[in-house]
Design an enzyme around this catalytic site. Sequence first.
Site, mmCIF file in Angstrom:
data_model
loop_
_atom_site.group_PDB
_atom_site.id
_atom_site.type_symbol
_atom_site.label_atom_id
_atom_site.label_comp_id
_atom_site.label_asym_id
_atom_site.label_seq_id
_atom_site.Cartn_x
_atom_site.Cartn_y
_atom_site.Cartn_z
ATOM 1 N N PHE A 134 -21.067 -9.986 -22.093
ATOM 2 C CA PHE A 134 -21.364 -10.093 -21.134
ATOM 3 C C PHE A 134 -20.197 -11.661 -21.205
ATOM 4 C CE2 PHE A 134 -25.484 -8.316 -21.353
ATOM 5 C CZ PHE A 134 -25.365 -8.038 -20.160
ATOM 6 N N GLU A 193 15.403 16.898 15.559
ATOM 7 C CA GLU A 193 15.537 15.766 15.858
ATOM 8 C C GLU A 193 15.862 15.239 17.417
ATOM 9 O OE1 GLU A 193 14.089 13.658 14.407
ATOM 10 O OE2 GLU A 193 13.789 14.929 12.677
#
Length: 622
Positions: free
Chosen positions: A165, A451
């Site tokens: 914890f 392209e």
Amino acid sequence: MGEENNKEFQNENNRYNENGGRNENNKQNDNKKSNDKLLIVLTVIAIILVIIAIASVFLMQNKKEQDDNTLAYTDLIKEISNGNVEKVEMTVGSTTVKVKIKEQEEKTSIVPNTEAFVNLIQDKVAEGNEIELIQKPRSVWVQIPTIILNLLPTLIMIALFVMIFKLQGLGEKGKVYEETERKTKVTFKDVAGLEEEKAEMIEIVDFLKKPEKYTKMGAKIPRGVLLYGKPGTGKTLIAKAIAGEANVPFISMSGSEFIEMFAGLGASRVRKLFERARKLAPCIVFIDEIDAIGSRRASNSGAETENNQTLNQLLVEMDGFSSEETIIVLAATNRPEMLDKALLRPGRFDRQITIPAPDLKGRLEILKIHGADKKLSDDVNLESIAEDTAGFTGAELANILNEAAIVATKNGHEEIENDDIEEAVKKVTVGLEKKERVISEKDKKLTAYHEAGHAVVSRYLPTQSNVKEVSIIPRGVAGGYTMYKSDEDKYYISKTEMKEKLIALLGGRAAEKLVLDDISTGASNDIEVATQIARDMVTKYGMSDKLGPIDFQGKEPYEMQMFGEDIGDKIGLEVKALIDEAYENAQKLLIAHRDKLDLIAETLLRQEKVNEREFQEFFKDI
Ligand code: ADP
Ligand code: MG
Ligand code: ZN
């Protein structure tokens, strides 16, 4: 190109690529943090196991020694009857007695009933036997080791839980202290652009500085402000700047930190965060990635329930602010549509501010800020870089300048030069140039036509930007790229423009089909982006004539049903129609301008790159 993705260098790509690199880095950090914690816990467990092992070895040894030196009770009685016992030593409350028998070492024995045993010896003494009976008062010290050994397992368990914890709280606390101890030095000066947003924030700064001024007037101080914006737009920066301007502590936590490891801890972390904030008020609490805890509370799975508790705790905390406490909660998300509506109610995050990607002026300012500490050569023109980077976030711009410094160093330059920056821009957007990669002639031709296809098609589309550079040199995952000049930042994009964008995107695939009568995987990225745009046109921007201006995005199935059972099919058909139309148009354009397509593709095959000026030359006749 083969399996390469063909990536275009375009704003649109940025706009449709919501996952910025930064975000992923954050996630990695978070993962690392929880890994560290796990490691610590595991180490502690390992250490404890070792201690237990050692302790049990000792215990066994003790026991063994005892075994050699013990005397069974029946034997003890026999020895007493035979008159061989000289001395008996016992401690009150203990059943273990020390016995000295004639001509033997001292031994221990366990006595079942000490009272009866004492009576027996006293009887023997009365009968004339010489037995020395020593009765010691109970000694705490003698018993401590036994007590500890008996309690050891319990102690270990307790220690383990406490540690786990503690560890859970440690990261959080450490962080809170760290951030608050040195108040943030960031101010609005460090935040470039975002003038309107900053103006809105100035009000919040004023609230923090002089809360009484507002409460006297009866005004309620705003509780929560939500910052919407994609990663890297400066949400964290601006939150820090608010704290810096108001000179108040900045307590921050990330939503993903709340949902870690152990169930139920999220809520307690939220509680602790606000406990701390109350002590430090006036202050800023910043919750990054709030969508991690504040997403819609729909299902009831384990993780969801955990989130609910965390979210509920956050709502409870925000509702519980008293009017004297000046705590302003800032939260950031890049997925506003995910947020639970309860978060947006009045008194919670009732103010929402969108942090957009910077416009031209903003980009220039960001470049100036991040260029200030770098050695920039005089020929560096930040204005033109700002022009070329529409759609880029502040983080990406900062990254470009950093990359440019690295590139300049690699190139052996004294200062960062313009081409270092251009190289960095390409590196950040399309990836590294890979000149050494061997590409087959066939692949080269495919890339060149692909392209060239993009470039030629966009040249004949009035709304599309001018071509800046076409290349068939592989870069990152892209086999080649077509780079466009970015024009003005636009707030709105028209339907015509989006349709033409689709045509430009599909120009690559169309050219492959037209010239080589075959298609490749190189167009996958184009297709992905095009599909996304077409889907948005239909479901988000209401641009389908058939379906009308309805928002179909993020709707639950039952909400969709009110548009008819087959609404999904209809949407699909509309998206397909847009794509089909665009593909056809791309093909038409390429057939009509086949001469240009061939010319540019051949030039690319010869010199690998075509720059803006060369490209314009090809079209000077029109
Ligand atoms: P977000 O929280 O929105 O993901 P950050 O605030 O963490 O983005 O921004 C990351 C980094 O990008 C900042 O640390 C800063 O260097 C740079 N940056 C982003 N926006 C701006 C801006 N408007 N002005 C100056 N730098 C910025
Ligand atoms: Mg951030
Ligand atoms: Zn392409």
